[in-house]
Design an enzyme around this catalytic site. Structure first.
Site, short mmCIF file in Angstrom:
data_model
loop_
_atom_site.label_atom_id
_atom_site.label_comp_id
_atom_site.label_asym_id
_atom_site.label_seq_id
_atom_site.Cartn_x
_atom_site.Cartn_y
_atom_site.Cartn_z
N ARG A 56 0.85 -1.20 0.00
CA ARG A 56 0.00 0.00 0.00
C ARG A 56 0.89 1.24 0.00
NH1 ARG A 56 -1.65 1.26 4.72
NH2 ARG A 56 -2.59 -0.74 5.22
N TYR A 108 -16.68 18.06 -13.83
CA TYR A 108 -17.23 16.71 -14.02
C TYR A 108 -18.31 16.46 -12.96
CZ TYR A 108 -17.33 11.62 -13.52
OH TYR A 108 -17.74 10.32 -13.39
N ASP A 180 -7.67 20.15 -12.43
CA ASP A 180 -7.97 18.88 -13.08
C ASP A 180 -7.57 19.04 -14.55
OD1 ASP A 180 -9.13 16.76 -14.45
OD2 ASP A 180 -10.90 16.69 -13.16
N LYS A 205 -8.41 8.31 -18.68
CA LYS A 205 -8.68 8.99 -19.94
C LYS A 205 -7.42 9.04 -20.82
CE LYS A 205 -12.77 9.43 -18.14
NZ LYS A 205 -12.75 9.79 -16.78
C1 LIG Z 1 -12.56 15.76 -15.95
C2 LIG Z 1 -12.72 14.53 -15.11
N1 LIG Z 1 -12.16 14.50 -13.89
C3 LIG Z 1 -12.27 13.41 -13.08
C4 LIG Z 1 -12.99 12.31 -13.47
C5 LIG Z 1 -13.12 11.12 -12.55
O1 LIG Z 1 -12.24 10.11 -12.91
P1 LIG Z 1 -12.49 8.54 -12.72
O2 LIG Z 1 -13.67 8.18 -13.55
O3 LIG Z 1 -11.21 7.93 -13.18
O4 LIG Z 1 -12.76 8.31 -11.27
C6 LIG Z 1 -13.58 12.30 -14.74
C7 LIG Z 1 -14.35 11.12 -15.18
O5 LIG Z 1 -15.02 11.14 -16.18
C8 LIG Z 1 -13.45 13.43 -15.57
O6 LIG Z 1 -14.01 13.50 -16.79
#
Ligand SMILES: Cc1ncc(COP(=O)(O)O)c(C=O)c1O
Length: 412
Positions: A56, A108, A180, A205
């Site tokens: 971990r 998101y 982000d 992504k």
């Molecule tokens: C811009 C953005 N940030 C964070 C996330 C969350 O990521 P995860 O789905 O890997 O938990 C997403 C998911 O679609 C996203 O589009």
């Protein structure tokens, strides 16, 4: 904690993508980092180990991936998590009850859900503002504000935040700027270079790029912030597994190649859509008609493959989603294959309907993640899918943009 190899930072982006964080494996010289499928490490004696005690806390495959992403972001320390949401949740554990945050109003849906449905009940408070205007961020800062969080470009409205301007505002109040960077990827945008304190990704992504794992990664430069994140990483334990880390590490090796093609395809598809439905209905930061195109050119080195298009009604969106053959109807983005979705009913369903309407995430808004297929096939697919579009003619840009403006003004 994981720290980049300093000599990796001398290399260009493509070289970093392929090599950073990785060294030939010492046993046999394997050029690819092995998947260390182990939960613990044999210790030579009490208090004597090779720097690894329990997985971990540290895993060599995960460390290679963390160093790789940290080098791509031009940062110093990386922390890989089991998902993008797990990553953000752990970042938020840096704070405590009573702290206040300024958050971009378009993020998101899962980010909004984490804040609104969970963290708010633990004593954190959030002000959601339109971060396209740095003054609104400045106006929302309070003595209790500890961080500003933005997503730029934003999901799904492709809004931008001026990272340098907002980082100056945050720092004036001794608050952190958290970015982000999922939509841009470090190939096109490196927020730490513009003043951000923490940059994070859903590595699910573009970084992984092949739609075969879920993950997240945070990168920082500051050593003391890294120590606090390292503590949370191990103590809360939402860490990335070795196989997911390995997949994502393989993915980043081609990030620069993929991003160029996502960008080339995104530009062509956006141009095609603009000709079809009117450029005012196409949200793509690479179109000169995008209201923040100049900012995109200033703080990014490309525009990527994400496009949203306003079709004016759920019926028209459903028609397009139902007829595409190359674009696949699915959540997520950033993979080599092209995907298409309706944010209101899918990725942003957790955002209340009135909030979605106020933002402009209408039932007629469709989001496209342009993959790296032959662009001619993407355009032919859209061409056949737009045939027999119900309602007003495809060219009725006036109708659809009027719908959007009405919704934005809150009149609908
Ligand atoms: C811009 C953005 N940030 C964070 C996330 C969350 O990521 P995860 O789905 O890997 O938990 C997403 C998911 O679609 C996203 O589009």
């Amino acid at each position: 904690m994981t720290r980049v190899f300093d000599d990796d930072l001398a290399a260009g982006f493509g070289t970093r993508a392929i090599h950073a964080g990785q060294r030939p494996e010492p046993l046999a010289g394997a050029i690819m980092t092995p998947v260390y499928l182990t939960s613990t490490y044999v210790q030579e004696g009490l208090g004597q180990n090779k720097g690894y005690e329990y997985a971990r806390g540290k895993n060599p495959t995960r460390e290679a991936f963390e160093r790789n992403v940290a080098a791509l972001e031009n940062g110093r320390h990386g922390f890989a998590f089991a998902s993008g949401m797990g990553c953000l949740d752990s970042i938020m554990k840096l704070f405590r009850a009573g702290d206040h945050f300024v958050c971009a109003e378009n993020v998101y849906g899962g980010t909004f859900r984490l804040f609104d449905k969970i963290l708010q009940h633990l004593g954190l408070s959030f002000s959601y503002v339109d971060t396209r205007d740095p003054q609104r961020v400045a106006d929302a800062m309070t003595p209790a504000t500890r961080a500003v969080l933005v997503e730029t470009p934003s999901n799904p409205l492709m809004r931008l935040t001026d990272i340098a301007a907002v980082s100056a505002i945050a720092h004036r109040s001794s608050a952190l700027l958290i970015v982000d960077n999922t939509f841009a990827s470090p190939y096109f945008q490196r927020p730490l270079e513009l003043g951000a304190d923490i940059v994070f990704h859903s590595t699910t992504k573009y970084l992984n790029g092949h739609s075969d794992m879920i993950g997240g990664c945070a990168v920082v430069r500051d050593d003391s912030l890294a120590e606090r994140l390292q503590f949370i990483h191990n103590a809360a334990g939402a860490v990335a597994g070795p196989f997911d880390s390995w997949l994502a590490l393989r993915g980043t090796k081609t990030l620069h190649l993929r991003m160029r093609q996502h960008d080339a395809n995104g530009r062509e598809v956006a141009k095609w859509l603009a000709a079809r439905v009117g450029d005012e209905n196409v949200y793509y930061i690479g179109l000169p008609s995008h209201p923040q195109h100049e900012l995109a050119k200033r703080q990014m080195s490309g525009f990527g493959g994400m496009i949203s298009v306003e079709l004016g009604s759920r019926e028209r969106a459903a028609h397009l989603l139902g007829k595409v053959r190359v674009f696949a109807l699915a959540e997520s983005l950033g993979g080599v294959e092209s995907l298409i979705s309706q944010p209101a009913g899918m990725t942003h369903a957790s955002v209340p309907a009135d909030r979605r309407a106020a933002l402009g995430i209408t039932d007629g808004l469709v989001r496209l993640s342009c993959g790296v297929e032959d662009v001619g096939d993407l355009l032919s697919d859209l061409d056949q899918a737009f045939e027999d579009m119900p309602g007003a003619k495809h060219g009725s840009a006036a109708t659809t943009s009027r719908t959007r403006d009405t919704i934005r003004s809150g009149a609908a």
